[in-house]
Design an enzyme around this catalytic site. Sequence first.
Site, PDB file in Angstrom:
ATOM      1  N   CYS A 231     -18.430  82.518  20.350  1.00 37.43           N
ATOM      2  CA  CYS A 231     -18.058  82.300  21.737  1.00 37.43           C
ATOM      3  C   CYS A 231     -17.594  83.616  22.380  1.00 37.43           C
ATOM      4  O   CYS A 231     -18.411  84.491  22.622  1.00 37.43           O
ATOM      5  CB  CYS A 231     -17.031  81.182  21.837  1.00 37.43           C
ATOM      6  SG  CYS A 231     -16.951  80.424  23.482  1.00 37.43           S
TER       7      CYS A 231
ATOM      8  N   HIS B  13     -19.630  76.648  18.686  1.00 41.26           N
ATOM      9  CA  HIS B  13     -18.612  76.606  17.632  1.00 41.26           C
ATOM     10  C   HIS B  13     -19.056  75.758  16.443  1.00 41.26           C
ATOM     11  O   HIS B  13     -18.736  74.577  16.350  1.00 41.26           O
ATOM     12  CB  HIS B  13     -17.306  76.036  18.190  1.00 41.26           C
ATOM     13  CG  HIS B  13     -16.667  76.873  19.239  1.00 41.26           C
ATOM     14  ND1 HIS B  13     -15.749  77.851  18.960  1.00 41.26           N
ATOM     15  CD2 HIS B  13     -16.819  76.881  20.594  1.00 41.26           C
ATOM     16  CE1 HIS B  13     -15.345  78.427  20.086  1.00 41.26           C
ATOM     17  NE2 HIS B  13     -15.993  77.855  21.085  1.00 41.26           N
TER      18      HIS B  13
ATOM     19  N   GLU C 101     -17.881  76.341  13.552  1.00 40.57           N
ATOM     20  CA  GLU C 101     -16.745  76.414  12.624  1.00 40.57           C
ATOM     21  C   GLU C 101     -15.718  75.305  12.809  1.00 40.57           C
ATOM     22  O   GLU C 101     -14.789  75.170  12.000  1.00 40.57           O
ATOM     23  CB  GLU C 101     -16.054  77.768  12.779  1.00 40.57           C
ATOM     24  CG  GLU C 101     -15.035  77.883  13.912  1.00 40.57           C
ATOM     25  CD  GLU C 101     -15.650  77.993  15.305  1.00 40.57           C
ATOM     26  OE1 GLU C 101     -14.883  78.081  16.279  1.00 40.57           O
ATOM     27  OE2 GLU C 101     -16.887  78.003  15.419  1.00 40.57           O
TER      28      GLU C 101
END
Length: 237
Positions: free
Chosen positions: A87, A181, A183
């Site tokens: 990001c 994202h 993660e």
Amino acid sequence: MKAHILQHVPFEGPGHIGDWLVARGADIGWTRWWESTALPDPAALDLLVVMGGPMSVNDEAEFPWLAAEKGFIADVVARGRPVLGICLGAQLIASAHGARVHPNAQKEIGWFEVAASAAPPGDEDEQGAAARFPFPARATVLHWHGETFDLPAGAQLLASSAACAHQAFQLGARTIGLQFHLEMTAASLRAIVDNCRAELVPARWIQDEATLLEHAGAHFAGNHALMDRLLAWLTRP
């Protein structure tokens, strides 16, 4: 493996990336910019991870350390060390290499699909191996961004979404930027929702809090598996 994480705010940590590193016995260092601006020797790193955050790469007047961070990222990339940006981290990689970072046509917050971009012909390195990360044809991932980036010179586009053309890119053989994202875990998603709830205003590409949280469980496993493949590819021998 010696890894270093550049973290911009307490509520956007490495999530599943941290789990992957711990499982491999990595020596993990941190620069938490709200606490310290100390940076490691770039030549000693086996992996640099640049996390997200609510600020813009253009906010150097408010956050002077952004200039030093961009210089450090460019140095690590130039040395051929693996670099992953998430990001804001992807935007920092782009900015560090002369690309413009600017507001997207619309904010994109929620679980939305990205689609792989076509690879150029003859996409192999000097050893005949694939020189481009094999991004899946389609994946549903978590977005939380209002800005986007132009592609740095020489970068390859890896993925796009209906709301944002530049979702993932590769620069050279060892640097990848993701606008989204992969993660996220249950805990890290809750943290970003709790700290950025004010951004969840009704719009075409913004899901409400209930939808964000309700859909998460269906996507974590696939997102984490894709992140595992990406990290293994970046840190390949």
